[in-house]
Design an enzyme around this catalytic site. Sequence first.
Site, PDB file in Angstrom:
ATOM      1  N   LYS A 129       0.853  -1.191   0.000  1.00 52.16           N
ATOM      2  CA  LYS A 129       0.000   0.000   0.000  1.00 52.16           C
ATOM      3  C   LYS A 129       0.888   1.240   0.000  1.00 52.16           C
ATOM      4  CE  LYS A 129      -2.542   1.460   3.668  1.00 52.16           C
ATOM      5  NZ  LYS A 129      -1.984   2.823   3.838  1.00 52.16           N
ATOM      6  N   GLU A 196      -9.539   7.418   3.298  1.00 55.77           N
ATOM      7  CA  GLU A 196      -9.479   7.703   4.743  1.00 55.77           C
ATOM      8  C   GLU A 196      -9.900   9.144   5.021  1.00 55.77           C
ATOM      9  OE1 GLU A 196      -5.865   6.566   6.730  1.00 55.77           O
ATOM     10  OE2 GLU A 196      -6.432   7.593   8.584  1.00 55.77           O
TER      11      GLU A 196
HETATM   12  O1  KIV Z   1      -1.415   2.300   8.540  1.00 59.20           O
HETATM   13  C1  KIV Z   1      -2.588   1.940   8.584  1.00 59.20           C
HETATM   14  O2  KIV Z   1      -3.019   1.249   9.506  1.00 59.20           O
HETATM   15  C2  KIV Z   1      -3.468   2.350   7.502  1.00 59.20           C
HETATM   16  C3  KIV Z   1      -4.920   2.019   7.614  1.00 59.20           C
HETATM   17  C4  KIV Z   1      -5.546   2.835   8.646  1.00 59.20           C
HETATM   18  C5  KIV Z   1      -5.613   2.145   6.319  1.00 59.20           C
HETATM   19  O3  KIV Z   1      -3.026   2.952   6.581  1.00 59.20           O
END
Ligand code: KIV
Length: 300
Positions: A129, A196
């Site tokens: 991600k 988010e």
């Molecule tokens: O770092 C994290 O936990 C996140 C989530 C809140 C999506 O990016």
Amino acid sequence: MSITQFRTSDPPSVLRAKVTSHTLNEKKAAHKPIVALTAYDYPTARLVDEAGVDIVLVGDSLAMVVLGYDTTIPVTVEEMLHHTRAVRRAVRRAMLVADMPFGSYQASVEEGVRNASRFLKEAGAEAVKIEGRRIELVEQMSAAGIPVMAHLGLTPQSVHKMGGYRVQGKSLNAIHGLLDDALALEAAGAFSLVLEGIPREVAQRIASSLKIPAIGIGAGPDCDGQILVLHDLLNLTFAPPAKFVRRYGDAAALIATAVESYRRDVEERSFPSNEESYHLTKEMLAALEAEESTPTRKAW
Ligand code: KIV
């Protein structure tokens, strides 16, 4: 590091078909919500996977909720790899996504692809991600066979640029920008998108404009799925929860009560009991006592 080897003790929730990006697309098409949660270590990842979630994210939120930093910025690639490996050893069914930490993909596309491939190769992640509109990076990662989960809206790695953890997408300009970013990331090859800290009405419009699943956190109920930080859900964060957090348990109270009871029992000598102790056999005890009663033998 196989991800399809099941343990004989695996519960039925884990023995269901392995979650892939196809599963997530099918869920979106069938309007079935995708369930995602963070985990950072072996025991919690095992419990989260066995509870049947679809995606386990080793979030860089670990900087704050596990390592005690004020922001996500300080956590390193090596620390993220270390935690991702622990989670990999636990997770069987869910898709395992690793967050790329601040500084590991911002300097250049080449460095981003190189670091992303470490999460797949060295830690067993199935996807990475990244935060923000990074079109070329997503294209190059996808071309390299690295599935990318994008992340828009309140992107915590940009906390200083945003001037704090503020809800995003509140002006017409910002709303158009978010929608444009989301479509561009989808076209670049992202397989999913985290939204988010944006208004429900904006998240709903983005989710319904995308073919890929949009997974919300603080983005209302109209996304294709939801994600939360495990420690928020369990009350293990030592901070007042954000508006969007729902507490499903009180691990802080559970741990505090258990540890206080242990301290009291040790101080009162009621732990360990005779039953919680190992013992010599009768014969060995008798031999020991006979030896101790021999005058030439020194006492212990
Ligand atoms: O770092 C994290 O936990 C996140 C989530 C809140 C999506 O990016």
